[in-house]
Motif scaffolding. Sequence first.
Motif, PDB file in Angstrom:
ATOM      1  N   UNK A  97      36.007  44.044  42.100  1.00  0.00           N
ATOM      2  CA  UNK A  97      35.504  43.840  40.748  1.00  0.00           C
ATOM      3  C   UNK A  97      33.977  43.920  40.721  1.00  0.00           C
ATOM      4  N   UNK A  98      33.461  44.207  39.524  1.00  0.00           N
ATOM      5  CA  UNK A  98      32.009  44.320  39.372  1.00  0.00           C
ATOM      6  C   UNK A  98      31.310  43.015  39.698  1.00  0.00           C
ATOM      7  N   UNK A  99      31.929  41.901  39.308  1.00  0.00           N
ATOM      8  CA  UNK A  99      31.293  40.600  39.579  1.00  0.00           C
ATOM      9  C   UNK A  99      31.237  40.298  41.076  1.00  0.00           C
ATOM     10  N   UNK A 100      32.191  40.816  41.837  1.00  0.00           N
ATOM     11  CA  UNK A 100      32.158  40.621  43.282  1.00  0.00           C
ATOM     12  C   UNK A 100      31.038  41.453  43.915  1.00  0.00           C
ATOM     13  N   UNK A 101      30.809  42.653  43.372  1.00  0.00           N
ATOM     14  CA  UNK A 101      29.799  43.556  43.942  1.00  0.00           C
ATOM     15  C   UNK A 101      28.387  43.197  43.478  1.00  0.00           C
ATOM     16  N   UNK A 118      36.313  55.636  21.356  1.00  0.00           N
ATOM     17  CA  UNK A 118      35.307  55.231  22.343  1.00  0.00           C
ATOM     18  C   UNK A 118      34.941  53.762  22.160  1.00  0.00           C
ATOM     19  N   UNK A 119      34.769  53.340  20.916  1.00  0.00           N
ATOM     20  CA  UNK A 119      34.458  51.934  20.646  1.00  0.00           C
ATOM     21  C   UNK A 119      35.564  51.027  21.160  1.00  0.00           C
ATOM     22  N   UNK A 120      36.810  51.421  20.947  1.00  0.00           N
ATOM     23  CA  UNK A 120      37.952  50.641  21.434  1.00  0.00           C
ATOM     24  C   UNK A 120      37.905  50.508  22.954  1.00  0.00           C
ATOM     25  N   UNK A 121      37.589  51.605  23.649  1.00  0.00           N
ATOM     26  CA  UNK A 121      37.514  51.552  25.107  1.00  0.00           C
ATOM     27  C   UNK A 121      36.362  50.675  25.576  1.00  0.00           C
ATOM     28  N   UNK A 122      35.230  50.723  24.881  1.00  0.00           N
ATOM     29  CA  UNK A 122      34.092  49.882  25.248  1.00  0.00           C
ATOM     30  C   UNK A 122      34.413  48.400  25.032  1.00  0.00           C
ATOM     31  N   UNK A 123      35.086  48.079  23.944  1.00  0.00           N
ATOM     32  CA  UNK A 123      35.482  46.690  23.705  1.00  0.00           C
ATOM     33  C   UNK A 123      36.399  46.217  24.826  1.00  0.00           C
ATOM     34  N   UNK A 124      37.373  47.059  25.168  1.00  0.00           N
ATOM     35  CA  UNK A 124      38.312  46.703  26.235  1.00  0.00           C
ATOM     36  C   UNK A 124      37.584  46.510  27.561  1.00  0.00           C
ATOM     37  N   UNK A 125      36.694  47.430  27.900  1.00  0.00           N
ATOM     38  CA  UNK A 125      35.969  47.345  29.164  1.00  0.00           C
ATOM     39  C   UNK A 125      35.075  46.113  29.206  1.00  0.00           C
ATOM     40  N   UNK A 126      34.423  45.815  28.105  1.00  0.00           N
ATOM     41  CA  UNK A 126      33.565  44.631  28.039  1.00  0.00           C
ATOM     42  C   UNK A 126      34.374  43.359  28.280  1.00  0.00           C
ATOM     43  N   UNK A 127      35.557  43.290  27.676  1.00  0.00           N
ATOM     44  CA  UNK A 127      36.383  42.086  27.867  1.00  0.00           C
ATOM     45  C   UNK A 127      36.856  41.979  29.311  1.00  0.00           C
ATOM     46  N   UNK A 128      37.142  43.111  29.957  1.00  0.00           N
ATOM     47  CA  UNK A 128      37.544  43.064  31.366  1.00  0.00           C
ATOM     48  C   UNK A 128      36.414  42.535  32.241  1.00  0.00           C
ATOM     49  N   UNK A 129      35.197  42.986  31.983  1.00  0.00           N
ATOM     50  CA  UNK A 129      34.054  42.492  32.752  1.00  0.00           C
ATOM     51  C   UNK A 129      33.899  40.987  32.581  1.00  0.00           C
ATOM     52  N   UNK A 130      34.015  40.531  31.361  1.00  0.00           N
ATOM     53  CA  UNK A 130      33.897  39.087  31.104  1.00  0.00           C
ATOM     54  C   UNK A 130      35.070  38.314  31.703  1.00  0.00           C
ATOM     55  N   UNK A 131      36.285  38.868  31.567  1.00  0.00           N
ATOM     56  CA  UNK A 131      37.466  38.190  32.098  1.00  0.00           C
ATOM     57  C   UNK A 131      37.377  37.996  33.602  1.00  0.00           C
ATOM     58  N   UNK A 132      36.898  39.013  34.300  1.00  0.00           N
ATOM     59  CA  UNK A 132      36.829  38.928  35.761  1.00  0.00           C
ATOM     60  C   UNK A 132      35.858  37.843  36.207  1.00  0.00           C
ATOM     61  N   UNK A 133      34.807  37.643  35.424  1.00  0.00           N
ATOM     62  CA  UNK A 133      33.871  36.560  35.727  1.00  0.00           C
ATOM     63  C   UNK A 133      34.544  35.207  35.490  1.00  0.00           C
ATOM     64  N   UNK A 134      35.188  35.065  34.343  1.00  0.00           N
ATOM     65  CA  UNK A 134      35.849  33.795  33.998  1.00  0.00           C
ATOM     66  C   UNK A 134      36.938  33.462  35.017  1.00  0.00           C
ATOM     67  N   UNK A 135      37.740  34.482  35.381  1.00  0.00           N
ATOM     68  CA  UNK A 135      38.863  34.259  36.298  1.00  0.00           C
ATOM     69  C   UNK A 135      38.449  34.284  37.768  1.00  0.00           C
ATOM     70  N   UNK A 136      37.178  34.594  38.038  1.00  0.00           N
ATOM     71  CA  UNK A 136      36.675  34.728  39.408  1.00  0.00           C
ATOM     72  C   UNK A 136      37.513  35.741  40.195  1.00  0.00           C
ATOM     73  N   UNK A 137      37.850  36.832  39.517  1.00  0.00           N
ATOM     74  CA  UNK A 137      38.679  37.873  40.141  1.00  0.00           C
ATOM     75  C   UNK A 137      37.871  38.664  41.160  1.00  0.00           C
ATOM     76  N   UNK A 138      38.560  39.167  42.161  1.00  0.00           N
ATOM     77  CA  UNK A 138      37.908  39.973  43.196  1.00  0.00           C
ATOM     78  C   UNK A 138      38.474  41.386  43.277  1.00  0.00           C
TER      79      UNK A 138
END
Length: 347
Positions: free
Chosen positions: A121-125, A94-114
Motif C-alpha cells: 500500500x501507498x501508506x506502507x511505502x 474520471x471523477x468517479x475513479x478519483x473519488x474511489x482512489x482517494x477513499x482507498x488511500x484514506x481507507x488504507x491509512x485508517x485500516x493500517x493496511x499493508x
Amino acid sequence: MSEAKQLGNVVSIRGQSDSAGGVTAIDQLQMLTSKDMASVNETILSRMQSPVALIPELAGHLISSGGKRLRPMLTLASAKLVGYDGERHIGLATAVEFIHTATLLHDDVVDESTLRRGKKTANLIWGNQPSVLVGDFLFSRAFELMVGSDSLRVLKILSNASSVITEGEVLQLTTANDLSTTEEKYLEVITAKTAVLFAAACEVAGVVAEKDEEIISALEAYGRYLGIAFQLVDDALDYSARQATLGKNVGDDFREGKITLPVILAYRRGTEEEREFWKRTMQAVRQNDDDLAKALATLQKYETLNATVERARHYGEMAKDALAMFNDNDAKKAMLDVVDFCIDRAY
C-alpha cells in the motif's frame, strides 16, 4: 471443504463465460466501453499530474495497480444504455475513479493496511501523511471535473456521494469491535461506504443525457443494489479467497476486529461458548495464532459465508430488475452480466 463449497457452490465466472473464446462479463464490459475508457485513462493521467513529483508518483502507484475500474466503466456503460452521444461522461467517469482512489488511500491509512491488489500500500511505502494528502488532492481534482460537467445536479450527486462515503467510514469505525451491531446497521454502513458511489456513477450518466426522472432513478437503483451485492461478497471473500486472487490476506477483517455480516450471523447463531470466543477475538481483539482457523470453522459450521452470498444474490436480482425498463442492447446485456460477475468473482 473447498472455498467454493464454503460459499454455497458458487459457479466460477469462467464457467459462465460466452462460448466465443471464454469471454467473461467483465471482458464484455471492458470491450463495450474501451473507446471511452481510453479517453478516461488519458484524462486520469493528465489530471493527476502536478509539479510536486510525489503526487503523481503516489497516485500512480494505486491507479496503475491492476484494478478493473468498474465504477467508471459503469458510468460509461450507463451513458451507452441511455443513448448519450456527448463527451461529458468522460470527465465524470474520471471523477468517479478519483473519488474511489482517494477513499482507498484514506481507507488504507485508517485500516493500517499493508497490501492492496497484491502490492504494498501507498501508506506502507510513503507513510500516512503523504497518502492522506494525495487522497485530498484526488478529491480536489474530482471536484474540478464535476464543475466541468456544467451541471449543478451532477455536482450535487457526486459531492453528496463523497460526503456519504466518509460518513460510512466513520460509521464503520463506531461499529468496529461491536458485536451488538445489527444486520440493518451493517447494511447502512456498506450502503454508505460502497454502494453510494456505484449509484452515483450510474445516475450521473442519466443526468448528463437529460433523461426523465424514471430513467435516472432506475440507473441509481441499479448502481446502489449492485454496490451492496459487491460489498457483501467482498466481506465473505475476506474469509475464503486466496491472497493471490484478491491481493490481500485471508482474515484481515478478523485481525482488525471488523464486524461484517459473516461474523454478525455467526455470533447470532452460535452457542454461549462461541459468543465468548467472538467477544475475546473481535471485541477485545485478544487473538491467538489458532483463532483464525477456529473462526473459519465456526463460520463454516453456521454457513454464514453461504448466507452472505445469498443476500448478495438477492440484491443482485434487485439490480437486474432496475434495468428491466430499458430496451435490450449490448450495454444492457453487459450491465446485467456484470452483476453475476460481481457476485461470482474469485471462485
